[in-house]
Design a protein around this motif. Structure first.
Motif, mmCIF file in Angstrom:
data_model
loop_
_atom_site.group_PDB
_atom_site.id
_atom_site.type_symbol
_atom_site.label_atom_id
_atom_site.label_comp_id
_atom_site.label_asym_id
_atom_site.label_seq_id
_atom_site.Cartn_x
_atom_site.Cartn_y
_atom_site.Cartn_z
ATOM 1 N N ILE A 89 24.425 -10.408 -21.764
ATOM 2 C CA ILE A 89 23.849 -10.817 -23.026
ATOM 3 C C ILE A 89 24.920 -10.645 -24.104
ATOM 4 O O ILE A 89 25.439 -9.542 -24.301
ATOM 5 C CB ILE A 89 22.613 -9.978 -23.400
ATOM 6 C CG1 ILE A 89 21.611 -9.914 -22.240
ATOM 7 C CG2 ILE A 89 21.971 -10.517 -24.674
ATOM 8 C CD1 ILE A 89 20.958 -11.206 -21.898
ATOM 9 N N VAL A 90 25.266 -11.720 -24.787
ATOM 10 C CA VAL A 90 26.327 -11.702 -25.800
ATOM 11 C C VAL A 90 25.690 -11.874 -27.176
ATOM 12 O O VAL A 90 25.004 -12.870 -27.435
ATOM 13 C CB VAL A 90 27.355 -12.820 -25.548
ATOM 14 C CG1 VAL A 90 28.462 -12.759 -26.594
ATOM 15 C CG2 VAL A 90 27.934 -12.716 -24.140
ATOM 16 N N PHE B 184 17.320 -4.168 -20.247
ATOM 17 C CA PHE B 184 18.205 -3.099 -20.697
ATOM 18 C C PHE B 184 18.881 -2.373 -19.535
ATOM 19 O O PHE B 184 19.957 -1.807 -19.700
ATOM 20 C CB PHE B 184 17.427 -2.085 -21.541
ATOM 21 C CG PHE B 184 17.181 -2.512 -22.964
ATOM 22 C CD1 PHE B 184 17.675 -3.710 -23.452
ATOM 23 C CD2 PHE B 184 16.466 -1.695 -23.825
ATOM 24 C CE1 PHE B 184 17.458 -4.100 -24.763
ATOM 25 C CE2 PHE B 184 16.245 -2.065 -25.147
ATOM 26 C CZ PHE B 184 16.732 -3.269 -25.622
ATOM 27 N N ALA B 185 18.249 -2.358 -18.362
ATOM 28 C CA ALA B 185 18.828 -1.654 -17.214
ATOM 29 C C ALA B 185 19.614 -2.573 -16.293
ATOM 30 O O ALA B 185 20.363 -2.082 -15.435
ATOM 31 C CB ALA B 185 17.718 -0.962 -16.421
ATOM 32 N N SER B 186 19.486 -3.883 -16.450
ATOM 33 C CA SER B 186 20.079 -4.796 -15.476
ATOM 34 C C SER B 186 21.184 -5.686 -16.035
ATOM 35 O O SER B 186 21.988 -6.230 -15.268
ATOM 36 C CB SER B 186 18.992 -5.697 -14.869
ATOM 37 O OG SER B 186 18.329 -6.452 -15.866
ATOM 38 N N GLN B 187 21.240 -5.840 -17.351
ATOM 39 C CA GLN B 187 22.243 -6.708 -17.964
ATOM 40 C C GLN B 187 23.255 -5.883 -18.746
ATOM 41 O O GLN B 187 22.927 -4.836 -19.324
ATOM 42 C CB GLN B 187 21.574 -7.699 -18.914
ATOM 43 C CG GLN B 187 20.725 -8.761 -18.233
ATOM 44 C CD GLN B 187 21.546 -9.949 -17.769
ATOM 45 O OE1 GLN B 187 22.696 -10.139 -18.174
ATOM 46 N NE2 GLN B 187 20.947 -10.762 -16.914
ATOM 47 N N VAL B 188 24.487 -6.373 -18.800
ATOM 48 C CA VAL B 188 25.493 -5.827 -19.700
ATOM 49 C C VAL B 188 25.307 -6.505 -21.060
ATOM 50 O O VAL B 188 25.123 -7.721 -21.135
ATOM 51 C CB VAL B 188 26.914 -6.080 -19.179
ATOM 52 C CG1 VAL B 188 27.949 -5.559 -20.178
ATOM 53 C CG2 VAL B 188 27.108 -5.433 -17.817
ATOM 54 N N PRO C 144 27.925 -15.539 -15.711
ATOM 55 C CA PRO C 144 26.925 -16.172 -16.582
ATOM 56 C C PRO C 144 26.808 -15.428 -17.896
ATOM 57 O O PRO C 144 26.919 -14.203 -17.938
ATOM 58 C CB PRO C 144 25.635 -16.074 -15.761
ATOM 59 C CG PRO C 144 25.849 -14.916 -14.847
ATOM 60 C CD PRO C 144 27.316 -14.853 -14.561
ATOM 61 N N ILE C 145 26.596 -16.174 -18.975
ATOM 62 C CA ILE C 145 26.451 -15.549 -20.293
ATOM 63 C C ILE C 145 25.232 -16.125 -21.013
ATOM 64 O O ILE C 145 24.940 -17.316 -20.910
ATOM 65 C CB ILE C 145 27.707 -15.729 -21.171
ATOM 66 C CG1 ILE C 145 28.033 -17.209 -21.389
ATOM 67 C CG2 ILE C 145 28.892 -14.997 -20.561
ATOM 68 C CD1 ILE C 145 29.129 -17.450 -22.432
ATOM 69 N N PRO D 36 10.036 -11.238 -29.101
ATOM 70 C CA PRO D 36 9.328 -10.129 -28.446
ATOM 71 C C PRO D 36 8.903 -10.496 -27.023
ATOM 72 O O PRO D 36 8.327 -11.552 -26.779
ATOM 73 C CB PRO D 36 8.107 -9.915 -29.352
ATOM 74 C CG PRO D 36 8.517 -10.465 -30.681
ATOM 75 C CD PRO D 36 9.410 -11.624 -30.383
ATOM 76 N N GLY D 37 9.215 -9.595 -26.080
ATOM 77 C CA GLY D 37 8.803 -9.801 -24.691
ATOM 78 C C GLY D 37 9.524 -10.918 -23.968
ATOM 79 O O GLY D 37 9.014 -11.442 -22.972
ATOM 80 N N PHE D 38 10.741 -11.248 -24.389
ATOM 81 C CA PHE D 38 11.474 -12.347 -23.749
ATOM 82 C C PHE D 38 11.637 -12.121 -22.253
ATOM 83 O O PHE D 38 11.926 -11.018 -21.797
ATOM 84 C CB PHE D 38 12.860 -12.502 -24.379
ATOM 85 C CG PHE D 38 13.759 -13.451 -23.623
ATOM 86 C CD1 PHE D 38 13.650 -14.810 -23.811
ATOM 87 C CD2 PHE D 38 14.684 -12.962 -22.702
ATOM 88 C CE1 PHE D 38 14.463 -15.690 -23.110
ATOM 89 C CE2 PHE D 38 15.504 -13.831 -21.999
ATOM 90 C CZ PHE D 38 15.385 -15.192 -22.206
ATOM 91 N N GLU D 39 11.479 -13.199 -21.498
ATOM 92 C CA GLU D 39 11.806 -13.229 -20.075
ATOM 93 C C GLU D 39 12.571 -14.512 -19.787
ATOM 94 O O GLU D 39 12.272 -15.561 -20.366
ATOM 95 C CB GLU D 39 10.541 -13.180 -19.215
ATOM 96 C CG GLU D 39 9.777 -11.874 -19.305
ATOM 97 C CD GLU D 39 8.571 -11.846 -18.374
ATOM 98 O OE1 GLU D 39 8.329 -12.865 -17.679
ATOM 99 O OE2 GLU D 39 7.877 -10.825 -18.357
ATOM 100 N N PHE D 40 13.559 -14.423 -18.918
ATOM 101 C CA PHE D 40 14.293 -15.624 -18.530
ATOM 102 C C PHE D 40 13.347 -16.617 -17.865
ATOM 103 O O PHE D 40 12.408 -16.218 -17.174
ATOM 104 C CB PHE D 40 15.433 -15.271 -17.576
ATOM 105 C CG PHE D 40 16.641 -14.704 -18.268
ATOM 106 C CD1 PHE D 40 17.539 -15.529 -18.912
ATOM 107 C CD2 PHE D 40 16.869 -13.332 -18.277
ATOM 108 C CE1 PHE D 40 18.648 -15.016 -19.566
ATOM 109 C CE2 PHE D 40 17.973 -12.793 -18.928
ATOM 110 C CZ PHE D 40 18.863 -13.646 -19.562
ATOM 111 N N PRO D 41 13.572 -17.916 -18.087
ATOM 112 C CA PRO D 41 12.691 -18.915 -17.484
ATOM 113 C C PRO D 41 12.825 -18.931 -15.964
ATOM 114 O O PRO D 41 13.689 -18.253 -15.396
ATOM 115 C CB PRO D 41 13.154 -20.231 -18.110
ATOM 116 C CG PRO D 41 14.561 -19.970 -18.544
ATOM 117 C CD PRO D 41 14.623 -18.520 -18.909
#
Length: 239
Positions: free
Chosen positions: A2-3, A44-48, A105-106, A116-121
């Motif tokens: 996540i950038v 928060f635990a899986s992405q840089v 991937p970025i 709020p509550g975002f999830e990747f599609p």
């Protein structure tokens, strides 16, 4: 990865009398930063997380403290030591300073937008070269996606501050490979579509070479904007 590019000057806020960058302002017991980055709490635990900031020790310390406080496990802060030609160039500098490989991937997101509550599609989007998140909206001051013909949510064209459809971008942009972002930005520099180097128009270069760019359509109620003093004030004093 996540950038979060956040090296801008927050000039509209300072002109309005604020003495802190917009992401440091308080809002509902949290900072604007915490609201924006908290959009990705599920990751928060899986992405840089990469925060690209101005070379200001107070800002660097603030971001480090907030990133720890809200529970991000793996984060990096990369200062940009010069003004840039726009958000896309800011991201490029961060990727290069961070030695991010071309196959990484970025996902790029604005520091003044809340999801709020975002999830990747869904899984279908994972097979694309890139995608943008959009909502149906009004006005002419957004980034836009013109849908391709057919039933699939694919983009035929993207534009900045040029209303080519009613699909307005939330400020969330995904590239399957950082190398595609870099190549598209290099192509954009040869004939820029806007006064600044924005991210949205870069997808035209992916599309032009046969790449697949999609769009993820969300309800306008699922996104909150805090990019202007007026929007910030409205959130402080909701109707």
């Amino acid at each position: 990865m996540i950038v979060i590019p956040m090296a801008g000057r927050s000039q509209r806020f300072f002109d309005a009398g604020y003495t802190l960058p917009k992401f440091m302002l308080p809002l509902g017991g949290e900072s604007v930063f915490a609201h924006a980055v908290g959009s990705f709490a599920a990751y928060f635990a899986s992405q840089v997380f990469m925060f690209i900031v101005a070379p200001d020790e107070d800002i660097i310390d603030f971001v480090a403290e907030e990133a720890d406080r809200i529970g991000i496990e793996n984060w990096r802060i990369l200062p940009v030591d010069r003004p840039t030609a726009g958000q896309a160039e800011t991201v490029e500098i961060g990727l290069d300073k961070g030695n991010i490989p071309d196959d990484a991937p970025i996902t790029i997101f604005n520091i003044d937008t809340f999801r709020p509550g975002f999830e990747f599609p869904g899984a279908w989007f994972a097979g694309l070269d890139g995608w943008l998140e959009v909502f149906e909206g009004e006005g002419a001051n957004w980034s836009y996606v013109r849908p391709a013909e057919g039933d699939l949510p694919l983009a035929a064209e993207t534009a900045e501050k040029r209303r080519i459809s009613n699909l307005c971008c939330t400020g969330l942009y995904h590239f399957a490979r950082a190398g595609d972002f870099r190549a598209a930005l290099a192509a954009e520099r040869l004939a820029p579509q806007a006064a600044e180097l924005y991210v949205a128009p870069l997808y035209n270069h992916l599309i032009g070479r046969g790449g697949k760019t999609g769009y993820s359509l969300i309800d306008p109620a699922d996104v909150i904007f805090c990019g202007t003093p007026q929007e910030y004030q409205a959130l402080l004093t909701p109707a």
